[in-house]
Design an enzyme around this catalytic site. Structure first.
Site, PDB file in Angstrom:
ATOM      1  N   GLY A   3     -42.000   5.502   3.498  1.00 43.49           N
ATOM      2  CA  GLY A   3     -41.409   4.868   4.680  1.00 43.49           C
ATOM      3  C   GLY A   3     -42.243   4.986   5.950  1.00 43.49           C
ATOM      4  O   GLY A   3     -41.924   4.364   6.955  1.00 43.49           O
ATOM      5  N   VAL A   4     -43.312   5.789   5.904  1.00 38.85           N
ATOM      6  CA  VAL A   4     -44.158   5.943   7.101  1.00 38.85           C
ATOM      7  C   VAL A   4     -44.949   4.653   7.342  1.00 38.85           C
ATOM      8  O   VAL A   4     -45.468   4.054   6.408  1.00 38.85           O
ATOM      9  CB  VAL A   4     -45.120   7.151   6.927  1.00 38.85           C
ATOM     10  CG1 VAL A   4     -46.215   7.148   7.989  1.00 38.85           C
ATOM     11  CG2 VAL A   4     -44.333   8.456   6.960  1.00 38.85           C
ATOM     12  N   MET A  15     -48.151   2.723   8.785  1.00 40.21           N
ATOM     13  CA  MET A  15     -49.565   3.039   9.052  1.00 40.21           C
ATOM     14  C   MET A  15     -50.286   1.777   9.518  1.00 40.21           C
ATOM     15  O   MET A  15     -50.135   0.723   8.891  1.00 40.21           O
ATOM     16  CB  MET A  15     -50.190   3.567   7.757  1.00 40.21           C
ATOM     17  CG  MET A  15     -51.652   3.914   7.872  1.00 40.21           C
ATOM     18  SD  MET A  15     -52.211   4.845   6.412  1.00 40.21           S
ATOM     19  CE  MET A  15     -53.940   5.026   6.826  1.00 40.21           C
ATOM     20  N   LEU A  52     -55.510  -1.386  10.433  1.00 41.58           N
ATOM     21  CA  LEU A  52     -56.910  -1.308  10.864  1.00 41.58           C
ATOM     22  C   LEU A  52     -57.080  -0.096  11.768  1.00 41.58           C
ATOM     23  O   LEU A  52     -56.237   0.153  12.640  1.00 41.58           O
ATOM     24  CB  LEU A  52     -57.289  -2.581  11.633  1.00 41.58           C
ATOM     25  CG  LEU A  52     -58.735  -2.713  12.062  1.00 41.58           C
ATOM     26  CD1 LEU A  52     -59.656  -2.933  10.872  1.00 41.58           C
ATOM     27  CD2 LEU A  52     -58.903  -3.871  13.042  1.00 41.58           C
ATOM     28  N   GLY A  53     -58.162   0.643  11.530  1.00 38.79           N
ATOM     29  CA  GLY A  53     -58.400   1.841  12.331  1.00 38.79           C
ATOM     30  C   GLY A  53     -59.880   2.060  12.553  1.00 38.79           C
ATOM     31  O   GLY A  53     -60.702   1.158  12.321  1.00 38.79           O
ATOM     32  N   GLY A 108     -63.194   4.656  11.866  1.00 43.82           N
ATOM     33  CA  GLY A 108     -63.745   5.764  11.074  1.00 43.82           C
ATOM     34  C   GLY A 108     -64.886   6.438  11.805  1.00 43.82           C
ATOM     35  O   GLY A 108     -65.649   5.780  12.521  1.00 43.82           O
ATOM     36  N   TYR A 125     -66.897  16.046   7.991  1.00 38.24           N
ATOM     37  CA  TYR A 125     -67.704  15.288   8.961  1.00 38.24           C
ATOM     38  C   TYR A 125     -68.160  16.175  10.132  1.00 38.24           C
ATOM     39  O   TYR A 125     -69.023  15.771  10.908  1.00 38.24           O
ATOM     40  CB  TYR A 125     -66.938  14.080   9.536  1.00 38.24           C
ATOM     41  CG  TYR A 125     -66.473  13.054   8.532  1.00 38.24           C
ATOM     42  CD1 TYR A 125     -66.919  13.074   7.209  1.00 38.24           C
ATOM     43  CD2 TYR A 125     -65.578  12.056   8.890  1.00 38.24           C
ATOM     44  CE1 TYR A 125     -66.481  12.134   6.286  1.00 38.24           C
ATOM     45  CE2 TYR A 125     -65.140  11.106   7.971  1.00 38.24           C
ATOM     46  CZ  TYR A 125     -65.588  11.161   6.673  1.00 38.24           C
ATOM     47  OH  TYR A 125     -65.145  10.229   5.772  1.00 38.24           O
TER      48      TYR A 125
HETATM   49  P1  NAP Z   1     -68.982   0.987   7.351  1.00 39.52           P
HETATM   50  O1  NAP Z   1     -67.822   0.967   8.280  1.00 39.52           O
HETATM   51  O2  NAP Z   1     -68.981   0.178   6.114  1.00 39.52           O
HETATM   52  O3  NAP Z   1     -70.309   0.564   8.129  1.00 39.52           O
HETATM   53  C1  NAP Z   1     -70.738   1.169   9.312  1.00 39.52           C
HETATM   54  C2  NAP Z   1     -72.053   0.496   9.713  1.00 39.52           C
HETATM   55  O4  NAP Z   1     -71.813  -0.843  10.142  1.00 39.52           O
HETATM   56  C3  NAP Z   1     -72.738   1.217  10.840  1.00 39.52           C
HETATM   57  O5  NAP Z   1     -74.136   1.176  10.558  1.00 39.52           O
HETATM   58  C4  NAP Z   1     -72.426   0.334  12.054  1.00 39.52           C
HETATM   59  O6  NAP Z   1     -73.476   0.434  12.988  1.00 39.52           O
HETATM   60  C5  NAP Z   1     -72.364  -1.039  11.440  1.00 39.52           C
HETATM   61  N1  NAP Z   1     -71.453  -1.953  12.155  1.00 39.52           N
HETATM   62  C6  NAP Z   1     -70.184  -1.709  12.539  1.00 39.52           C
HETATM   63  N2  NAP Z   1     -69.633  -2.803  13.096  1.00 39.52           N
HETATM   64  C7  NAP Z   1     -70.586  -3.766  13.075  1.00 39.52           C
HETATM   65  C8  NAP Z   1     -70.616  -5.112  13.516  1.00 39.52           C
HETATM   66  N3  NAP Z   1     -69.540  -5.683  14.082  1.00 39.52           N
HETATM   67  N4  NAP Z   1     -71.767  -5.816  13.345  1.00 39.52           N
HETATM   68  C9  NAP Z   1     -72.849  -5.248  12.774  1.00 39.52           C
HETATM   69  N5  NAP Z   1     -72.880  -3.963  12.328  1.00 39.52           N
HETATM   70  C10 NAP Z   1     -71.751  -3.242  12.480  1.00 39.52           C
HETATM   71  O7  NAP Z   1     -69.350   2.488   6.922  1.00 39.52           O
HETATM   72  P2  NAP Z   1     -68.648   3.904   6.832  1.00 39.52           P
HETATM   73  O8  NAP Z   1     -68.679   4.554   8.158  1.00 39.52           O
HETATM   74  O9  NAP Z   1     -69.263   4.629   5.695  1.00 39.52           O
HETATM   75  O10 NAP Z   1     -67.120   3.621   6.426  1.00 39.52           O
HETATM   76  C11 NAP Z   1     -66.061   3.517   7.360  1.00 39.52           C
HETATM   77  C12 NAP Z   1     -65.251   4.806   7.420  1.00 39.52           C
HETATM   78  O11 NAP Z   1     -64.716   5.118   6.136  1.00 39.52           O
HETATM   79  C13 NAP Z   1     -66.042   6.069   7.773  1.00 39.52           C
HETATM   80  O12 NAP Z   1     -66.400   6.149   9.134  1.00 39.52           O
HETATM   81  C14 NAP Z   1     -65.109   7.158   7.304  1.00 39.52           C
HETATM   82  O13 NAP Z   1     -64.065   7.359   8.244  1.00 39.52           O
HETATM   83  C15 NAP Z   1     -64.579   6.537   6.007  1.00 39.52           C
HETATM   84  N6  NAP Z   1     -65.350   6.990   4.805  1.00 39.52           N
HETATM   85  C16 NAP Z   1     -64.708   7.748   3.881  1.00 39.52           C
HETATM   86  C17 NAP Z   1     -65.362   8.175   2.742  1.00 39.52           C
HETATM   87  C18 NAP Z   1     -64.629   9.000   1.728  1.00 39.52           C
HETATM   88  O14 NAP Z   1     -65.269   9.572   0.833  1.00 39.52           O
HETATM   89  N7  NAP Z   1     -63.320   9.091   1.811  1.00 39.52           N
HETATM   90  C19 NAP Z   1     -66.704   7.838   2.521  1.00 39.52           C
HETATM   91  C20 NAP Z   1     -67.347   7.060   3.480  1.00 39.52           C
HETATM   92  C21 NAP Z   1     -66.662   6.634   4.618  1.00 39.52           C
HETATM   93  P3  NAP Z   1     -73.230   0.991  14.499  1.00 39.52           P
HETATM   94  O15 NAP Z   1     -72.469   2.268  14.398  1.00 39.52           O
HETATM   95  O16 NAP Z   1     -74.626   1.143  15.021  1.00 39.52           O
HETATM   96  O17 NAP Z   1     -72.458  -0.096  15.198  1.00 39.52           O
END
Ligand code: NAP
Length: 283
Positions: free
Chosen positions: A9-10, A12, A15-16, A18, A48
């Protein structure tokens, strides 16, 4: 902001923001800018190393706690994990400067998974975290976890992007009441995602960027997305995805980009199981 309703029921946000790979010294500024741009879901992790900076940005934003949705993640714990998990949770909460979490995720399907999950169930029952979930669980591990525990994960955060779409897995998760959340929604730019001709063409049809097409495609599929950027202009661009709709034909064209496999690594690869599962965070 549109929301999805989790199996308990939470609500979320769909879009957020990371914060993986944002250096500690940049995180407070980046999160402050993301909050100013309108993001209310924040996704960090003990691994992180930037929970304290996220906490500082939350406090200085002045945004009411009830308007935020904060996720962090438990790193791999050894058996018996109940006590270690509780300690890791308290450490994350204290670094974030919060009195409860909205979502606590098991970061990897490794270590004493069942001990970790039982401790997370207890935290959820006690109200310390409004929802609990997992990350990087492939279907076999997810179903086993569900069948042998009391609380089914509310969320599974997995690699999901145009080149690894997880559509069949999303159906299975839905059958079990588990919400899919994408990590690496842009594939971190791999495979030249941001200049992909098919995505660029669809973007042109709407006057939108490739990034906006990808985030619209994810959220329109009911997949929660958490794009990361350190640049304020991209944060603003990435949240402007609710003023257009992809047609069925455009969704079908994007479906052709699926390769059906990871662009990073497989969490079932024994080398990765040993590498990630063997890693421990400093206390
Ligand atoms: P992502 O969101 O797929 O990609 C980030 C990359 O895209 C960065 O290089 C960023 O560059 C670039 N970017 C962002 N917006 C853009 C735009 N509008 N135009 C062009 N380039 C753009 O990668 P991610 O950080 O790996 O994934 C998102 C989030 O998922 C993470 O931050 C984390 O919270 C989570 N995550 C979780 C796991 C897990 O194991 N659970 C693993 C990986 C990630 P700039 O920063 O230079 O803009």
């Amino acid at each position: 902001m549109q929301t999805v309703t989790l199996n308990n029921g939470v609500e979320m946000p769909v879009l957020g923001f990371g914060v993986y790979q944002i250096p500690g010294e940049d995180t407070e500024r980046a999160v402050s800018e993301a909050l100013a741009a309108g993001y209310r879901l924040l996704d960090t992790a003990a691994a992180y190393g930037n929970e304290e900076a996220v906490g500082r940005a939350i406090r200085s934003s002045g945004i009411a706690r009830g308007d935020l949705f904060v996720t962090t993640k438990l790193w791999v714990q050894d058996a018996p994990a109940e006590e270690n998990t509780r300690r890791a949770f308290e450490s994350s909460l204290s670094k974030l400067g919060l009195d409860h979490l909205d979502l606590y995720l098991m970061h990897q399907p490794f270590g004493d998974v069942y001990g970790q999950w039982r401790a997370m169930e207890a935290l959820n029952r006690a109200g310390a975290t409004r929802a609990i979930g997992v990350a990087n669980f492939y279907p076999d591990r997810l179903v086993d976890l569900i069948l042998h525990n009391e609380i089914a994960p509310q969320v599974n955060q997995i690699e999901t992007h145009p080149f690894f779409q997880r559509a069949d897995y999303q159906v299975l998760m839905r059958e079990h009441g588990v919400q899919i959340q994408s990590w690496g929604g842009f594939a971190e730019g791999r495979n030249d995602l941001f200049t992909n001709p098919l995505l660029a063409e669809i973007g042109k049809e709407h006057g939108k960027s490739v990034a906006q097409v990808v985030l619209r495609w994810l959220t329109q599929r009911g997949v929660i997305a958490i794009p990361k950027s350190v640049r304020a202009e991209r944060m603003a661009e990435n949240i402007e995805v609710f003023d257009f709709r992809l047609t069925d034909e455009q969704m079908a064209r994007i479906a052709t980009l699926d390769t059906g496999s990871s662009l990073f690594f497989d969490h079932r690869d024994p080398k990765m199981v040993a590498l990630l599962g063997g890693h421990r965070l400093d206390a």
